[in-house]
Design an enzyme around this catalytic site. Structure first.
Site, mmCIF file in Angstrom:
data_model
loop_
_atom_site.group_PDB
_atom_site.id
_atom_site.type_symbol
_atom_site.label_atom_id
_atom_site.label_comp_id
_atom_site.label_asym_id
_atom_site.label_seq_id
_atom_site.Cartn_x
_atom_site.Cartn_y
_atom_site.Cartn_z
ATOM 1 N N GLN A 109 0.852 -1.201 0.000
ATOM 2 C CA GLN A 109 0.000 0.000 0.000
ATOM 3 C C GLN A 109 0.883 1.244 0.000
ATOM 4 O O GLN A 109 1.799 1.370 0.827
ATOM 5 C CB GLN A 109 -0.929 0.010 1.226
ATOM 6 C CG GLN A 109 -1.944 1.141 1.172
ATOM 7 C CD GLN A 109 -2.955 1.116 2.323
ATOM 8 O OE1 GLN A 109 -2.845 0.308 3.250
ATOM 9 N NE2 GLN A 109 -3.941 1.985 2.258
ATOM 10 N N HIS A 115 -8.586 1.777 -1.117
ATOM 11 C CA HIS A 115 -8.920 1.690 -2.540
ATOM 12 C C HIS A 115 -8.827 0.247 -2.992
ATOM 13 O O HIS A 115 -7.989 -0.512 -2.515
ATOM 14 C CB HIS A 115 -8.011 2.580 -3.391
ATOM 15 C CG HIS A 115 -6.544 2.341 -3.170
ATOM 16 N ND1 HIS A 115 -5.873 2.835 -2.076
ATOM 17 C CD2 HIS A 115 -5.644 1.623 -3.875
ATOM 18 C CE1 HIS A 115 -4.610 2.465 -2.131
ATOM 19 N NE2 HIS A 115 -4.438 1.709 -3.200
ATOM 20 N N HIS A 117 -8.115 -2.224 -6.184
ATOM 21 C CA HIS A 117 -7.587 -2.368 -7.548
ATOM 22 C C HIS A 117 -8.442 -3.398 -8.290
ATOM 23 O O HIS A 117 -8.712 -4.481 -7.747
ATOM 24 C CB HIS A 117 -6.156 -2.910 -7.526
ATOM 25 C CG HIS A 117 -5.136 -2.011 -6.911
ATOM 26 N ND1 HIS A 117 -4.291 -1.213 -7.653
ATOM 27 C CD2 HIS A 117 -4.787 -1.802 -5.610
ATOM 28 C CE1 HIS A 117 -3.474 -0.552 -6.835
ATOM 29 N NE2 HIS A 117 -3.753 -0.890 -5.591
HETATM 30 P P1 AMP Z 1 -1.396 1.071 -3.562
HETATM 31 O O1 AMP Z 1 0.071 0.902 -3.855
HETATM 32 O O2 AMP Z 1 -2.145 -0.203 -3.409
HETATM 33 O O3 AMP Z 1 -1.595 2.039 -2.426
HETATM 34 O O4 AMP Z 1 -2.010 1.723 -4.880
HETATM 35 C C1 AMP Z 1 -1.955 3.080 -5.148
HETATM 36 C C2 AMP Z 1 -2.227 3.203 -6.620
HETATM 37 O O5 AMP Z 1 -2.580 4.539 -6.891
HETATM 38 C C3 AMP Z 1 -1.022 2.871 -7.525
HETATM 39 O O6 AMP Z 1 -1.372 1.805 -8.399
HETATM 40 C C4 AMP Z 1 -0.775 4.185 -8.265
HETATM 41 O O7 AMP Z 1 -0.355 3.974 -9.601
HETATM 42 C C5 AMP Z 1 -2.124 4.859 -8.173
HETATM 43 N N1 AMP Z 1 -2.113 6.316 -8.272
HETATM 44 C C6 AMP Z 1 -1.344 7.179 -7.576
HETATM 45 N N2 AMP Z 1 -1.625 8.444 -7.915
HETATM 46 C C7 AMP Z 1 -2.623 8.379 -8.836
HETATM 47 C C8 AMP Z 1 -3.340 9.356 -9.592
HETATM 48 N N3 AMP Z 1 -3.111 10.666 -9.459
HETATM 49 N N4 AMP Z 1 -4.289 8.932 -10.456
HETATM 50 C C9 AMP Z 1 -4.534 7.615 -10.607
HETATM 51 N N5 AMP Z 1 -3.885 6.640 -9.931
HETATM 52 C C10 AMP Z 1 -2.936 7.027 -9.066
#
Ligand code: AMP
Length: 129
Positions: A109, A115, A117
């Site tokens: 995370q 969130h 995926h």
């Molecule tokens: P996690 O690592 O599970 O917390 O996932 C966070 C996700 O948010 C990652 O896959 C990033 O690529 C995505 N992310 C971060 N900033 C943005 C953004 N501005 N718009 C869309 N996705 C984002």
């Protein structure tokens, strides 16, 4: 009087976390990102760094650090998230996909606003890295 005084710092911290949260900024429209689907509990956007041909993120509107914290604060929110999974996969004709809530830094995370995926469009190996 005492109760009001005790609550003030907590409220300020909560607001500060939300003001600094990238997903709160996307949900509020401060950072533009097309909403692929939405309902009263959550919105769906495209991940900025997709790991597969289809990589959506479903963001609850409420700022909670992870999925369980969200469930504890409002158990209806998870139903709202899964309703968007249903719409997105039905609309795109996706039958094979993976749903992931990374929870905690050691689990991958990086954004501490819960969130989900939704990943699809290529064979996905198991176990994950
Ligand atoms: P996690 O690592 O599970 O917390 O996932 C966070 C996700 O948010 C990652 O896959 C990033 O690529 C995505 N992310 C971060 N900033 C943005 C953004 N501005 N718009 C869309 N996705 C984002």
């Amino acid at each position: 009087m005492e109760k009001v005084f005790m609550n003030e710092p907590e409220n300020e911290l909560e607001n500060k976390q939300q003001i600094e949260c990238i997903f709160c900024k996307i949900i509020s429209g401060v950072i533009p990102s097309p909403h692929l689907a939405s309902n009263e509990y959550a919105i769906a956007i495209a991940d900025i760094a997709p790991v597969a041909p289809t990589h959506f993120l479903i963001l609850p509107r409420a700022h909670e650090e992870n999925a369980v914290a969200l469930h504890r604060s409002d158990s209806q929110a998870m139903a709202g998230i899964f309703s968007l999974v249903d719409s997105l996969t039905s609309r795109a004709g996706i039958s094979d996909y993976r749903l992931i809530f990374n929870t905690g830094a050691d689990a991958g995370q990086s954004v501490f606003h819960a969130h989900l995926h939704l990943i699809a469009g290529r064979p996905l190996s198991w176990p994950p890295g």
